[in-house]
Design a protein around this motif. Structure first.
Motif, short mmCIF file in Angstrom:
data_model
loop_
_atom_site.label_atom_id
_atom_site.label_comp_id
_atom_site.label_asym_id
_atom_site.label_seq_id
_atom_site.Cartn_x
_atom_site.Cartn_y
_atom_site.Cartn_z
N ALA A 169 -3.39 14.74 -1.70
CA ALA A 169 -3.86 14.78 -0.31
C ALA A 169 -2.94 13.96 0.59
O ALA A 169 -2.75 12.76 0.39
N ALA A 170 -2.38 14.61 1.61
CA ALA A 170 -1.49 13.92 2.53
C ALA A 170 -2.23 12.90 3.38
O ALA A 170 -1.67 11.86 3.74
N SER A 171 -3.51 13.17 3.66
CA SER A 171 -4.29 12.23 4.48
C SER A 171 -4.51 10.92 3.75
O SER A 171 -4.48 9.85 4.37
N VAL A 172 -4.73 11.00 2.44
CA VAL A 172 -4.92 9.79 1.64
C VAL A 172 -3.62 8.99 1.58
O VAL A 172 -3.62 7.77 1.72
N GLN A 173 -2.51 9.70 1.38
CA GLN A 173 -1.21 9.03 1.37
C GLN A 173 -0.93 8.33 2.69
O GLN A 173 -0.45 7.20 2.73
N SER A 174 -1.24 9.01 3.77
CA SER A 174 -1.02 8.44 5.10
C SER A 174 -1.84 7.17 5.31
O SER A 174 -1.34 6.19 5.86
N LYS A 175 -3.09 7.19 4.86
CA LYS A 175 -3.95 6.02 5.01
C LYS A 175 -3.43 4.84 4.20
O LYS A 175 -3.42 3.71 4.67
N VAL A 176 -2.98 5.11 2.97
CA VAL A 176 -2.45 4.05 2.11
C VAL A 176 -1.21 3.43 2.72
O VAL A 176 -1.07 2.21 2.80
N PHE A 177 -0.28 4.29 3.17
CA PHE A 177 0.97 3.79 3.74
C PHE A 177 0.71 3.03 5.05
O PHE A 177 1.39 2.05 5.35
N SER A 178 -0.29 3.46 5.81
CA SER A 178 -0.61 2.77 7.06
C SER A 178 -1.19 1.40 6.78
O SER A 178 -0.85 0.41 7.43
N THR A 179 -2.09 1.33 5.78
CA THR A 179 -2.72 0.05 5.42
C THR A 179 -1.70 -0.95 4.90
O THR A 179 -1.71 -2.13 5.27
N CYS A 180 -0.80 -0.48 4.05
CA CYS A 180 0.17 -1.38 3.42
C CYS A 180 1.41 -1.62 4.29
O CYS A 180 2.11 -2.61 4.10
N GLY A 181 1.64 -0.72 5.23
CA GLY A 181 2.84 -0.83 6.05
C GLY A 181 2.88 -2.10 6.87
O GLY A 181 3.94 -2.74 6.99
N SER A 182 1.73 -2.49 7.43
CA SER A 182 1.69 -3.70 8.24
C SER A 182 2.03 -4.93 7.42
O SER A 182 2.75 -5.82 7.87
N HIS A 183 1.51 -4.97 6.18
CA HIS A 183 1.80 -6.11 5.31
C HIS A 183 3.27 -6.17 4.95
O HIS A 183 3.89 -7.24 4.93
N LEU A 184 3.88 -5.01 4.70
CA LEU A 184 5.29 -4.96 4.35
C LEU A 184 6.18 -5.42 5.49
O LEU A 184 7.22 -6.05 5.27
N LEU A 185 5.79 -5.11 6.72
CA LEU A 185 6.56 -5.57 7.88
C LEU A 185 6.57 -7.10 7.95
O LEU A 185 7.60 -7.71 8.21
N VAL A 186 5.40 -7.71 7.73
CA VAL A 186 5.30 -9.17 7.74
C VAL A 186 6.13 -9.76 6.61
O VAL A 186 6.86 -10.74 6.80
#
Length: 313
Positions: A230-247
């Protein structure tokens, strides 16, 4: 810092970021805005998480603690820097420098550990969802935060004690805008090889090991996420973790450049610029990154703005 019978130096003089009056005025305005934004943003994050019942999960518990650390970390160095930008006498006593250096070490080290804990939390939530509620229960989360603070206090105390025993007999000009441990060590009038080795060893424990934990956690998350159709699930995971990776990229990248050196060189102007990123810019951007890239946080902020009184109850 140094005992009186070991040193003729009674205080340090900050060289700061600039000696040009016009540049200092501009820097004061910029960093004052940064400081106020950091305070407001992180206090808002803490208040919203505390007030919103839908944000009572381990991820937001850790985020609230990160915001608290950012408030303390920035406040340990920025007020002194702002004062120095407006005054000609930019001095600090040995005891004042020791105090500032200790708290900067404590809060910076705690942030390193906590960012690692937050990555582990995301790994458990995404890769082991059925075990997550038990593995990351409230008691475990509290223990992780306490362990981060305890490890930070102990390691910072050791570094301060060793550095404080160095003799300082001149020069007394500190090539930095706060009492950063490597800049202070550079003023010692003795061989600092053992101190440099100690700082390097502690840097492995404080910076490299949490960073390795973060890379491992996100590598596992990436593998699991790519298996999901599911692309929607992948998008949600990457969005959640993306902010942490930026920090992580901003904070650890600059810290590694500064401290992961077996033979540190004398502080240079570019080292002060690098320090600005992990002591000022990263704490300021944390609230912005988490609020704009996190759907739940944005919804909570909207609910809080519709009920402004709830923020202060």
């Amino acid at each position: 810092m140094a005992r009186e019978n070991q040193s003729v130096v009674t205080e340090f003089i900050f060289q700061g970021l600039s000696s040009q009056p016009r540049t200092q005025t501009a820097l004061f305005i910029v960093f004052l805005v940064f400081y106020l934004f950091t305070m407001l943003g992180n206090m808002t994050i803490i208040t919203v998480i505390r007030a919103d019942s839908q944000l009572q999960s381990p991820m937001y518990f850790f985020l609230a603690n990160l915001s608290l650390i950012d408030i303390c970390y920035t406040s340990a160095s920025m007020p002194q820097m702002l004062v120095n930008l407006l005054t000609k006498k930019r001095t600090i006593s040995f005891s004042g420098c020791a105090t500032q250096m200790y708290f900067c070490l404590v809060f910076g080290t705690t942030e390193c550990f906590l960012l690692g804990v937050m990555a582990y939390d995301r790994y458990k939530a995404i890769c082991q969802p059925l075990l997550y509620p038990r593995a990351m229960c409230r008691k475990v989360c509290i223990h992780m935060v306490v362990a981060s603070w305890t490890s930070s206090l102990l390691s910072s105390t050791v570094i301060l004690m060793v550095t404080s025993q160095l003799p300082f007999c001149g020069p007394d000009i500190l090539n930095h805008y706060f009492c950063e441990v490597l800049a202070v060590r550079a003023l010692a009038c003795t061989d600092t090889a053992l101190v440099d080795l100690l700082i390097f060893v502690f840097s492995i424990f404080i910076i490299f090991i949490p960073f390795l934990l973060i890379l491992t956690s996100y590598a596992r998350i990436l593998v699991v996420t790519l298996k999901i159709q599911a692309a929607s699930v992948q998008s949600k995971v990457f969005s959640t973790c993306g902010s942490h990776l930026l920090v992580v990229a901003l904070f650890y990248g600059t810290c590694i450049c500064t401290y992961m050196k077996l033979k540190p060189r004398p502080p240079q102007d570019k080292d002060k610029v690098v320090a600005v990123f992990y002591t000022i810019v990263a704490p300021m951007l944390n609230p912005l990154i988490y609020s704009l890239r996190n759907k739940d946080m944005k919804c909570a902020l909207r609910r809080a703005m519709r009920r402004p009184k709830s923020l202060f109850v």
